[in-house]
Design an enzyme around this catalytic site. Structure first.
Site, PDB file in Angstrom:
ATOM      1  N   SER A 385       0.826  -1.224   0.000  1.00 27.95           N
ATOM      2  CA  SER A 385       0.000   0.000   0.000  1.00 27.95           C
ATOM      3  C   SER A 385       0.855   1.265   0.000  1.00 27.95           C
ATOM      4  O   SER A 385       0.557   2.224  -0.736  1.00 27.95           O
ATOM      5  CB  SER A 385      -0.962   0.003   1.198  1.00 27.95           C
ATOM      6  OG  SER A 385      -0.280  -0.264   2.401  1.00 27.95           O
ATOM      7  N   ASP A 516      -2.256  -8.618  11.614  1.00 31.71           N
ATOM      8  CA  ASP A 516      -3.616  -9.025  11.253  1.00 31.71           C
ATOM      9  C   ASP A 516      -4.112 -10.222  12.059  1.00 31.71           C
ATOM     10  O   ASP A 516      -5.312 -10.492  12.080  1.00 31.71           O
ATOM     11  CB  ASP A 516      -3.672  -9.365   9.755  1.00 31.71           C
ATOM     12  CG  ASP A 516      -3.322  -8.162   8.914  1.00 31.71           C
ATOM     13  OD1 ASP A 516      -3.831  -7.075   9.212  1.00 31.71           O
ATOM     14  OD2 ASP A 516      -2.518  -8.299   7.967  1.00 31.71           O
TER      15      ASP A 516
HETATM   16  N1  NMX Z   1       1.061 -19.786   5.635  1.00 34.44           N
HETATM   17  C1  NMX Z   1       1.448 -20.672   4.701  1.00 34.44           C
HETATM   18  N2  NMX Z   1       2.515 -20.503   3.914  1.00 34.44           N
HETATM   19  C2  NMX Z   1       3.243 -19.396   4.104  1.00 34.44           C
HETATM   20  C3  NMX Z   1       2.923 -18.431   5.068  1.00 34.44           C
HETATM   21  C4  NMX Z   1       1.765 -18.656   5.840  1.00 34.44           C
HETATM   22  N3  NMX Z   1       1.340 -17.788   6.754  1.00 34.44           N
HETATM   23  N4  NMX Z   1       3.828 -17.457   5.020  1.00 34.44           N
HETATM   24  C5  NMX Z   1       4.698 -17.771   4.044  1.00 34.44           C
HETATM   25  N5  NMX Z   1       4.338 -18.950   3.481  1.00 34.44           N
HETATM   26  C6  NMX Z   1       4.956 -19.599   2.356  1.00 34.44           C
HETATM   27  C7  NMX Z   1       4.884 -18.748   1.126  1.00 34.44           C
HETATM   28  O1  NMX Z   1       3.608 -18.814   0.517  1.00 34.44           O
HETATM   29  C8  NMX Z   1       6.014 -19.272   0.302  1.00 34.44           C
HETATM   30  O2  NMX Z   1       5.578 -20.453  -0.278  1.00 34.44           O
HETATM   31  P1  NMX Z   1       6.029 -20.864  -1.792  1.00 34.44           P
HETATM   32  O3  NMX Z   1       7.520 -20.923  -1.780  1.00 34.44           O
HETATM   33  O4  NMX Z   1       5.379 -22.176  -2.014  1.00 34.44           O
HETATM   34  O5  NMX Z   1       5.494 -19.776  -2.682  1.00 34.44           O
HETATM   35  C9  NMX Z   1       7.056 -19.616   1.359  1.00 34.44           C
HETATM   36  O6  NMX Z   1       6.332 -19.771   2.589  1.00 34.44           O
HETATM   37  C10 NMX Z   1       8.112 -18.561   1.549  1.00 34.44           C
HETATM   38  O7  NMX Z   1       7.482 -17.333   1.826  1.00 34.44           O
HETATM   39  P2  NMX Z   1       8.167 -16.230   2.758  1.00 34.44           P
HETATM   40  O8  NMX Z   1       9.435 -15.837   2.112  1.00 34.44           O
HETATM   41  O9  NMX Z   1       8.228 -16.729   4.147  1.00 34.44           O
HETATM   42  O10 NMX Z   1       7.097 -15.067   2.765  1.00 34.44           O
HETATM   43  P3  NMX Z   1       6.884 -13.896   1.683  1.00 34.44           P
HETATM   44  O11 NMX Z   1       7.782 -12.777   1.993  1.00 34.44           O
HETATM   45  O12 NMX Z   1       6.936 -14.459   0.290  1.00 34.44           O
HETATM   46  O13 NMX Z   1       5.366 -13.505   1.958  1.00 34.44           O
HETATM   47  C11 NMX Z   1       3.525 -12.975   3.335  1.00 34.44           C
HETATM   48  C12 NMX Z   1       5.001 -12.769   3.113  1.00 34.44           C
HETATM   49  C13 NMX Z   1       3.060 -12.049   4.445  1.00 34.44           C
HETATM   50  C14 NMX Z   1       2.763 -12.602   2.060  1.00 34.44           C
HETATM   51  C15 NMX Z   1       3.268 -14.448   3.715  1.00 34.44           C
HETATM   52  O14 NMX Z   1       3.900 -14.720   4.944  1.00 34.44           O
HETATM   53  C16 NMX Z   1       1.800 -14.811   3.810  1.00 34.44           C
HETATM   54  O15 NMX Z   1       1.190 -15.139   2.783  1.00 34.44           O
HETATM   55  N6  NMX Z   1       1.176 -14.731   5.040  1.00 34.44           N
HETATM   56  C17 NMX Z   1      -0.232 -14.968   5.195  1.00 34.44           C
HETATM   57  C18 NMX Z   1      -1.026 -13.748   4.756  1.00 34.44           C
HETATM   58  C19 NMX Z   1      -0.857 -12.612   5.724  1.00 34.44           C
HETATM   59  O16 NMX Z   1      -0.986 -12.739   6.920  1.00 34.44           O
HETATM   60  N7  NMX Z   1      -0.611 -11.415   5.178  1.00 34.44           N
HETATM   61  C20 NMX Z   1      -0.557 -10.218   6.008  1.00 34.44           C
HETATM   62  C21 NMX Z   1       0.804  -9.506   6.009  1.00 34.44           C
HETATM   63  C22 NMX Z   1       0.729  -8.306   6.886  1.00 34.44           C
HETATM   64  N8  NMX Z   1      -0.084  -7.236   6.282  1.00 34.44           N
HETATM   65  O17 NMX Z   1      -0.949  -6.714   6.925  1.00 34.44           O
HETATM   66  O18 NMX Z   1       0.114  -6.884   5.133  1.00 34.44           O
HETATM   67  C1  MLT Z   2       2.127  -3.667   6.542  1.00 33.79           C
HETATM   68  O1  MLT Z   2       1.741  -3.179   7.609  1.00 33.79           O
HETATM   69  O2  MLT Z   2       2.204  -2.979   5.513  1.00 33.79           O
HETATM   70  C2  MLT Z   2       2.392  -5.129   6.479  1.00 33.79           C
HETATM   71  O3  MLT Z   2       2.933  -5.598   7.671  1.00 33.79           O
HETATM   72  C3  MLT Z   2       3.107  -5.594   5.260  1.00 33.79           C
HETATM   73  C4  MLT Z   2       4.535  -5.211   5.083  1.00 33.79           C
HETATM   74  O4  MLT Z   2       5.120  -4.482   5.867  1.00 33.79           O
HETATM   75  O5  MLT Z   2       5.101  -5.694   4.081  1.00 33.79           O
END
Ligand code: NMX
Ligand code: MLT
Length: 576
Positions: A385, A516
């Site tokens: 964002s 979250d």
């Molecule tokens: N549950 C399942 N798998 C996960 C999760 C999770 N909570 N977090 C990471 N992974 C997986 C990810 O999908 C990836 O899989 P693949 O190689 O098969 O594509 C692998 O672990 C490596 O990912 P990371 O490097 O640990 O995480 P990345 O930086 O790519 O993504 C998020 C970060 C936040 C997108 C990821 O942790 C996620 O999808 N979390 C769940 C959604 C979430 O809570 N998002 C909110 C973030 C905060 N916000 O408010 O924005």
């Molecule tokens: C945010 O508050 O924007 C989330 O934690 C995601 C991020 O920092 O990448």
């Protein structure tokens, strides 16, 4: 409000002005809509001025303006697409402003006169500079000098290396942008201008109870200074005045279509985030920055002043719009549904008023709203964002356009929408587990989530490598205000189970909960049970961080963002 006669008169004046230049139509919009009535530089509130004297002042002003415009046009036609910045910015190819005084040319003097007149049409707040705005202005020269020196001394030094993994992995870890308002450390968490969340709770003035109010954070982000009580109060009054004026004008002036008409035209079931983003765009017509840019009379050094006005207007308007969306589209009980413009209580702080407008006037809920709007406001610049807002703003798109882009990114389930997904998932857990929160059953439930191909919402982070401090402070709030809440107990149990399940996958970089994972539990406890609204609240808060940086970006003359992309074939060839 101008009377019908005054408006008619304004139309005639505009027709007079509208020959050969687009500036005329821009002025028409201001004349027919603006509250202030201007005469020889004095601004008189439209509501307090009698309509006949308003008409007289408008006519006199229009005659003067027309005369001066003619004079200016004789010297040279000036338009936004002309290279109108070159006289003020000899080195306009540089991204940061360059110094160097020059005698103004005849052309720029003419433009200045034109601009002075144009600026008189803007709102009172744009002219009567607030203490905050003056402070920002006083800091700009030093900040620009500091950045210039940084470039001069270290411009060619490296801040890191870029690997193919980084290029192919969402640019993770690449240092690629300046963002002043906050900084995220993988192990320490977020710092807002150097302050952690517990430090904000301790140091920011203006508190009603324990939690800081977002007005104080906004001041801090914009100035890098902890405000005094008086400074917070002045900003609160400014923001609430803007909110009240906006709500009253929209509620009372049936002759003008407004953002609430746009929202009423959408199906009620349109997702609240889509509505919020559409509302941002619908309000773009109010952008002072865009109007000034189109007039061709604004210098580059003045951009930030109009971005500031738009940003503060938008920060003030968003809670009103969001409360409207909530009442109309989200609440289940018919009695609370409403398509009326919410009433702003300008004696309250922004968060308390938001809570009240949504229909939750209790002190506890207002306190939760203060915490919520403070901790979601900023998370450095690389998140979707903030980055989207920053990127779009770098093209000189105004705050309404830029922040709408940011909201569209926030609406994605891997980013802000995760708070909605968490609550849905918790409800699913409650239904499946039927009160049995033993370690074994909860673990099985989490594993089944992964097996079904979904992520565990609320866990993991692109940068953090620990439990999010925003999760921790919400947990503290829950322990104080709702220790016996059943869903809070489930959330606490998940905190014990999920990290190990995620570690066991062997691929998740950060198995700990993020912001979250906790927010929805608090909201549902106080009656805000409609999870499809949660990301809207995140968006209302995020405006504070994104728009603070947008003001600073224009004040400090940041460049248009344009990183280099390559094809995969390009990468393959490079390493052959
Ligand atoms: N549950 C399942 N798998 C996960 C999760 C999770 N909570 N977090 C990471 N992974 C997986 C990810 O999908 C990836 O899989 P693949 O190689 O098969 O594509 C692998 O672990 C490596 O990912 P990371 O490097 O640990 O995480 P990345 O930086 O790519 O993504 C998020 C970060 C936040 C997108 C990821 O942790 C996620 O999808 N979390 C769940 C959604 C979430 O809570 N998002 C909110 C973030 C905060 N916000 O408010 O924005
Ligand atoms: C945010 O508050 O924007 C989330 O934690 C995601 C991020 O920092 O990448």
């Amino acid at each position: 409000m101008l009377s019908a006669t005054a408006r008619r008169n304004a139309k005639e004046i505009s027709a007079l002005l509208h020959h050969r230049r687009r500036g005329g139509s821009f002025l028409l919009a201001q004349l027919s809509a603006a509250a202030p009535v201007v005469s020889d530089g004095d601004v008189v509130s439209g509501s307090s001025a009698s309509s006949s004297s308003s008409v007289g002042r408008l006519s006199t002003f229009a005659n003067n303006l027309q005369g001066r415009r003619n004079e200016a046009w004789k010297e040279e036609d000036v338009g936004p697409s002309s290279s109108s910045f070159s006289s003020s910015f000899p080195s306009s190819s540089s991204s940061l402003f360059e110094g160097g005084a020059r005698r103004p040319s005849r052309r720029s003097r003419a433009r200045d006169r034109n601009r002075d007149n144009t600026q008189r049409f803007f709102s009172t707040s744009a002219r009567e500079e607030s203490a905050l705005k003056s402070r920002i202005e006083s800091q700009i020269p030093d900040e620009i000098a500091r950045l210039k020196q940084l470039k001069a001394k270290h411009g060619n030094e490296k801040v890191g290396e870029v690997t193919v993994n980084m290029v192919m992995g969402g640019m993770r870890g690449i240092v690629g942008m300046l963002y002043e308002t906050s900084l995220l450390d993988a192990n320490d968490g977020i710092r807002f201008r150097g302050l952690t969340i517990p430090e904000l709770q301790e140091k920011l003035p203006g508190k009603r109870d324990r939690e800081p109010i977002p007005e104080a954070l906004l001041f801090l982000l914009l100035t890098n200074k902890v405000p005094t009580e008086e400074e917070v109060e002045a900003l609160r009054v400014d923001l609430m005045g803007r909110a009240e004026k906006f709500a009253k004008e929209c509620a009372n002036d049936a002759s003008k279509k407004n953002v609430f008409d746009v929202l009423r035209a959408l199906p009620e079931e349109t997702h609240p985030m889509t509505q919020l983003s559409a509302a941002c765009l619908a309000m773009q017509n109010d952008s002072q920055f865009s109007k000034m840019y189109a007039s061709g009379t604004m210098k580059k050094t003045e951009y930030w002043k109009y971005i500031y006005e738009d940003a503060l207007d938008l920060i003030a308007k968003l809670p009103v719009v969001a409360a409207f969306i909530y009442k109309r589209s989200c609440v289940k009980e018919a009695a609370r549904k409403s398509s009326e413009v919410p009433t702003v209580d300008a004696s309250l702080d922004l968060a308390a008023n938001f809570s009240q407008m949504m229909g939750f006037p209790s002190n506890e809920c207002k306190e939760l709203m203060r915490l919520y709007l403070t901790i979601h406001a900023d998370h450095e610049g690389g998140n979707v964002s903030a980055h989207a807002t920053h990127l779009v703003g770098s093209a000189l798109s105004d705050p309404y356009l830029s922040f709408s882009a940011g909201l569209n990114g926030l609406a994605g389930p891997l980013h802000g929408l995760a708070n909605q997904e968490v609550l849905k998932w918790l409800k699913e857990a409650q239904e499946t587990l039927k009160g049995d929160y033993s370690a074994e059953t909860v673990k099985t439930f989490v594993e089944n989530t992964l097996k079904s191909g979904r992520v565990v919402p609320g866990y993991g982070h692109a940068v953090l490598r620990r439990t999010d401090p925003r999760y921790e402070c919400q947990r503290e709030f829950a322990l104080k205000h709702l220790p016996d809440d059943e869903m809070f107990q489930l959330v606490s149990r998940l905190y014990e189970i999920v990290p190990d399940v995620l570690k066991a996958t062997g691929k998740v970089q950060n198995p700990w909960p993020n912001v979250d994972a906790h927010s929805g539990v608090l909201l549902q406890h106080f009656g805000i049970k409609e999870e499809n609204f949660y990301t809207v609240m995140f968006g209302v808060s995020r405006s504070i961080g994104c728009l603070s940086q947008l003001i600073l970006s224009r004040a400090h003359g940041y460049a248009i963002e344009r990183p280099k992309s390559v094809t995969s074939a390009w990468l393959e060839q490079k390493f052959q």
